[in-house]
Design a protein around this motif. Sequence first.
Motif, mmCIF file in Angstrom:
data_model
loop_
_atom_site.group_PDB
_atom_site.id
_atom_site.type_symbol
_atom_site.label_atom_id
_atom_site.label_comp_id
_atom_site.label_asym_id
_atom_site.label_seq_id
_atom_site.Cartn_x
_atom_site.Cartn_y
_atom_site.Cartn_z
ATOM 1 N N PHE A 168 0.821 -1.155 -0.266
ATOM 2 C CA PHE A 168 0.040 0.102 0.161
ATOM 3 C C PHE A 168 0.781 1.118 0.033
ATOM 4 C CE2 PHE A 168 -2.667 -3.460 1.827
ATOM 5 C CZ PHE A 168 -3.628 -3.283 0.967
ATOM 6 N N ARG A 169 1.052 1.987 -1.181
ATOM 7 C CA ARG A 169 1.903 2.898 -1.448
ATOM 8 C C ARG A 169 1.302 3.902 -2.562
ATOM 9 N NH1 ARG A 169 4.545 1.921 -6.043
ATOM 10 N NH2 ARG A 169 4.193 -0.257 -6.823
ATOM 11 N N PRO A 170 1.907 5.005 -2.400
ATOM 12 C CA PRO A 170 1.336 6.280 -3.829
ATOM 13 C C PRO A 170 2.159 5.538 -4.791
ATOM 14 C CG PRO A 170 2.666 7.259 -1.778
ATOM 15 C CD PRO A 170 2.803 5.823 -1.514
ATOM 16 N N ALA A 244 -4.553 -1.444 -3.743
ATOM 17 C CA ALA A 244 -3.846 -0.445 -3.476
ATOM 18 C C ALA A 244 -4.012 0.733 -4.535
ATOM 19 C CB ALA A 244 -2.365 -0.840 -3.481
ATOM 20 N N ARG A 245 -3.865 0.424 -5.725
ATOM 21 C CA ARG A 245 -4.140 1.433 -7.003
ATOM 22 C C ARG A 245 -5.417 2.275 -6.621
ATOM 23 N NH1 ARG A 245 -1.650 -2.542 -10.055
ATOM 24 N NH2 ARG A 245 0.267 -1.986 -10.678
ATOM 25 N N TYR A 247 -7.130 2.734 -3.871
ATOM 26 C CA TYR A 247 -6.662 3.861 -2.635
ATOM 27 C C TYR A 247 -5.895 5.027 -3.054
ATOM 28 C CZ TYR A 247 -7.899 0.547 1.272
ATOM 29 O OH TYR A 247 -8.575 0.018 2.385
ATOM 30 N N ALA A 248 -4.883 4.395 -3.950
ATOM 31 C CA ALA A 248 -3.916 5.532 -4.376
ATOM 32 C C ALA A 248 -4.456 6.668 -5.282
ATOM 33 C CB ALA A 248 -2.540 5.012 -4.958
ATOM 34 N N CYS A 272 -1.070 4.820 1.213
ATOM 35 C CA CYS A 272 -1.395 5.080 -0.321
ATOM 36 C C CYS A 272 -1.387 6.572 -0.458
ATOM 37 C CB CYS A 272 -2.608 4.332 -0.795
ATOM 38 S SG CYS A 272 -2.505 2.573 -1.101
ATOM 39 N N ARG A 316 1.041 9.513 4.294
ATOM 40 C CA ARG A 316 1.863 8.624 4.080
ATOM 41 C C ARG A 316 2.741 8.400 5.172
ATOM 42 N NH1 ARG A 316 3.359 3.721 1.737
ATOM 43 N NH2 ARG A 316 5.656 3.600 1.581
#
Length: 356
Positions: A168-170, A244-245, A247-248, A272, A316
């Motif tokens: 889970f990330r940008p 994750a996409r 969320y981002a 994210c 983040r």
Amino acid sequence: MRRLLIATDAWHPQVNGVVRSLQHMVEAGRDFGFDTVLLTHQDFRSVPLPGYPEIRLAHATRRKVAARWDGLSPTHVHIATEGTVGYATRRHCLSRGRPFTTSYHTRFPEYLAARLPVPQAWSYAWLRRFHGAACGTMVSTPSLERELGGRGFANLMRWTRGVDTDLFRPFEPGEGSDAELSCLPRPIFLFVGRLAVEKNVEAFLRLDLPGSRVVVGDGPDRARLEGLGTGARFLGTRTGASLARIYAGADVFVFPSVTDTFGIVLLEALACGTPVAAFPVTGPLDVIGGTRAGILDPDLRAAALAALSVPREAARAEALRHTWAESARQFFGNIASAHAQEEVPAHAAPALAGLR
């Protein structure tokens, strides 16, 4: 090596915070000197819960638990849920004078009252009895610990939650985004979670917000929520990189629940880079309160609009403070310290068994 038996009614294929938390603890066990084994609904005959088919009701009894117990030979026991598997395991432990810990994940009194005319005081009395036999009960947040302590629960222990900040990330421009969001008007307000009455999703859908509202998840309330005609986009269940996409790609994560004890989805959204809007209640207060990662307000619409101005870097940064490694350190530390006391003497087991 010590062997920890985790008894839980919540397990795959269910998709929820309890399952994710326990999965991470199972994977981390050996790092803390524990061989972890599970006792779940999959070990018994089970039937789907009426109106909630993804949840299975196991035909677990103390005798059936005893039959499984001897093959597993646990040195430590943790009862994660208060369902049929948890209750049968509790009875077996009491009958044999074996200490055990429990965890409090779900506000069953509130969930039950939302469906049936059952006074919350009755449900809390039963839960106090259930957890009162444990040598420690794990809770996820300080506010929940204070609340349950005020309701007469004892031997409370803190067990926080974490998030996988690699998953889970940008996402960088050009790295890939969710196609279903790219065509929607901005800003995008997102909800992720189980579609059930206790999640208060309707409060989110009825907000007068600009742009688009997106709902990810499934559950017994989905058909009714879709039938409200609010114009929200329902995407169904998503996991892994696909989730994750989403969320981002959202601008604000809206968390309308007032009954969750934590809300792992809060951490996933923050990881994210997506700021959170929520009510100032247990869970959001502990994760978002006092940070720059989101907005808490009794007016959820005001919180959602104000969250548009929260820097994504701040969201983040807050998520990076919450790791599954720290969660596991607390969990297994609690297990070890609670079980450090001597087992209940055999002559005392019949008296404890009367607590059933």
